[in-house]
Design an enzyme around this catalytic site. Structure first.
Site, PDB file in Angstrom:
ATOM      1  N   GLU A 278       0.802  -1.235   0.000  1.00 48.45           N
ATOM      2  CA  GLU A 278       0.000   0.000   0.000  1.00 48.45           C
ATOM      3  C   GLU A 278       0.833   1.282   0.000  1.00 48.45           C
ATOM      4  O   GLU A 278       0.639   2.155   0.843  1.00 48.45           O
ATOM      5  CB  GLU A 278      -0.973  -0.023   1.192  1.00 48.45           C
TER       6      GLU A 278
ATOM      7  N   GLU B 272      -6.137 -10.735  -1.547  1.00 49.42           N
ATOM      8  CA  GLU B 272      -6.947 -10.524  -0.335  1.00 49.42           C
ATOM      9  C   GLU B 272      -8.426 -10.498  -0.684  1.00 49.42           C
ATOM     10  O   GLU B 272      -9.184  -9.646  -0.210  1.00 49.42           O
ATOM     11  CB  GLU B 272      -6.513  -9.223   0.377  1.00 49.42           C
TER      12      GLU B 272
HETATM   13  C1  XIL Z   1      -5.713  -6.460   8.428  1.00 50.82           C
HETATM   14  C2  XIL Z   1      -5.929  -7.693   9.298  1.00 50.82           C
HETATM   15  O1  XIL Z   1      -6.786  -8.608   8.659  1.00 50.82           O
HETATM   16  C3  XIL Z   1      -6.512  -7.259  10.625  1.00 50.82           C
HETATM   17  O2  XIL Z   1      -6.602  -8.373  11.498  1.00 50.82           O
HETATM   18  C4  XIL Z   1      -5.638  -6.177  11.247  1.00 50.82           C
HETATM   19  O3  XIL Z   1      -6.253  -5.710  12.422  1.00 50.82           O
HETATM   20  C5  XIL Z   1      -5.445  -5.012  10.300  1.00 50.82           C
HETATM   21  O4  XIL Z   1      -4.908  -5.510   9.071  1.00 50.82           O
HETATM   22  N1  XIL Z   1      -4.947  -4.831   3.653  1.00 50.82           N
HETATM   23  C6  XIL Z   1      -3.814  -5.511   4.070  1.00 50.82           C
HETATM   24  C7  XIL Z   1      -3.874  -6.331   5.288  1.00 50.82           C
HETATM   25  O5  XIL Z   1      -2.806  -5.524   3.349  1.00 50.82           O
HETATM   26  O6  XIL Z   1      -2.638  -6.365   5.964  1.00 50.82           O
HETATM   27  C8  XIL Z   1      -4.958  -5.889   6.233  1.00 50.82           C
HETATM   28  O7  XIL Z   1      -5.048  -6.850   7.271  1.00 50.82           O
HETATM   29  C9  XIL Z   1      -6.274  -5.750   5.487  1.00 50.82           C
HETATM   30  C10 XIL Z   1      -6.159  -4.710   4.410  1.00 50.82           C
END
Ligand code: XIL
Length: 362
Positions: A160, A275
């Site tokens: 990101e 994701e």
């Molecule tokens: C999220 C996790 O799923 C949560 O448990 C944590 O509290 C915050 O991070 N994009 C990403 C991930 O790249 O690392 C994030 O994961 C969700 C959004």
């Protein structure tokens, strides 16, 4: 790239390790109880999921479902800087080690997530970066990659780093890394990771490239610019991850998204959907939401899987029991299996999209 034969062997090999109840309640038609990893492997695709160690450790039925469905896992939080090194030099490596051991026993590979992310910088490192003490940046990457050398197949190196709303011409996010090190921190991260484990594959991971909106137009342009710059500078990057946290009702810009995927592929990069899940803020009942989520996943994967450089589908969890979104959208339908681990319409949508996809060479 993993060959189709390898994926099929891996998918078949691990299948016997874990037993889960027969998945019932499926719609008629092709065999819906066939594991996603097996269906994907026939197309040269790799299927996996995000997991948390506490879920695998505390819920053996879920661990069995993950082992049955996946050829790879992405630990959701354990490898993040804030979790791994909350105080300087004090490493919380136990859940990472347990995950790696579990993966090894289950015959699944590990994509570690993530080395450099603006949202998981421990306080001590935030203070150091703000004070111009930047050695922690190199130490973080070198330390983590070396510690798990040979055991992590892919690293999400930078996560990101794009945010056009921050107003820079290059579309990069004004993160503590950018402020401390300048935009070259992204290339540097890849060089440091590659030196620490030359065998590990390295990935840039981000979100926000699929919709018809001015924001996503800017994000697509910024991604292409970043990746072109990295490739021009011979940065050791193997692929990108497109997160795919979808909204059920957002309009996918099929043409622009497809073009972006083709341009990324033309740079010689592999593409992973990393994701995948669906949020739905509508007032509909849960049955309607399950249908809307499945429809959106189908539309999304139909575009994505046309691109031969797309090699992986990774969901952000397998079951609604453990979705990242369940607190915010409690009656939603974000993932392919329900809270009782039964396959839902989304699982079917994934199966059908994969079955339609062209076979990857290998
Ligand atoms: C999220 C996790 O799923 C949560 O448990 C944590 O509290 C915050 O991070 N994009 C990403 C991930 O790249 O690392 C994030 O994961 C969700 C959004």
């Amino acid at each position: 790239m993993l060959s189709r034969r390898y994926l099929m062997a891996q998918a078949a090999g691990a299948a016997g390790l874990a037993t889960v109840p027969i998945l019932t309640g499926c719609s008629p038609g092709p065999d819906t109880s066939e594991p996603l990893k097996v269906i994907a492997a026939r197309k040269g695709l790799s299927f996996g999921s995000q997991v948390l160690w506490r879920e695998l450790q505390g819920d053996s039925a879920y661990a069995a479902l993950v082992a049955r469905e996946c050829v790879q896992i992405t630990p959701g939080n354990e490898f993040k800087w804030g979790a791994y090194e909350p105080s300087e030099g004090d490493f919380v490596s136990e859940p990472c080690e347990s995950l790696l051991q579990w993966a090894n026993q289950a015959g699944v590979s590990v994509r570690a997530h993530t080395l450099i992310w603006y949202r998981s910088i421990p306080k001590w490192a935030q203070r150091a970066l703000a004070a111009g003490e930047n050695t922690c940046f190199t130490a973080r990457i070198q330390g983590a990659v070396s510690a798990f050398r040979g055991r992590v197949a892919w690293w999400d190196v930078v996560n990101e780093a794009i945010e056009p709303a921050d107003g820079r011409d290059d579309g990069l996010r004004r993160s503590p890394f950018l402020e401390a090190l300048g935009p070259g921190y992204i290339a540097d991260a890849f060089f440091i990771a590659n030196a620490a484990d030359p065998e590990a594959k390295l990935c840039y991971n981000d979100y926000g490239f699929e919709y018809a909106s001015p924001d996503h137009d800017r994000r697509r342009a910024a991604l292409l610019r970043l990746l072109t710059d990295l490739k021009t500078a011979d940065v050791p990057i193997d692929g990108i991850g497109i997160q795919g946290h979808l909204f059920a009702d957002a309009v996918i810009d099929t043409k622009a998204f497809r073009t972006l995927l083709r341009e990324v592929a033309a740079l010689g990069l592999k593409i992973k959907i990393t994701e995948l899940d669906v949020r739905d803020a509508s007032a509909g009942d849960s049955k309607a939401k399950a249908r809307r989520a499945a429809d959106q996943v189908r539309r999304y994967l139909d575009v994505v899987l046309e691109e031969m450089a797309v090699t992986d589908i990774i969901t952000w969890g397998l079951s609604d029991r453990y979705s990242y979104w369940m607190d915010e959208y409690p009656d939603g339908s974000p993932l392919p299996f329900d809270t009782a681990f039964q396959p839902k319409l989304m699982q079917r949508a994934i199966v059908e999209a994969i079955e339609k996809a062209p076979i990857r060479a290998g």
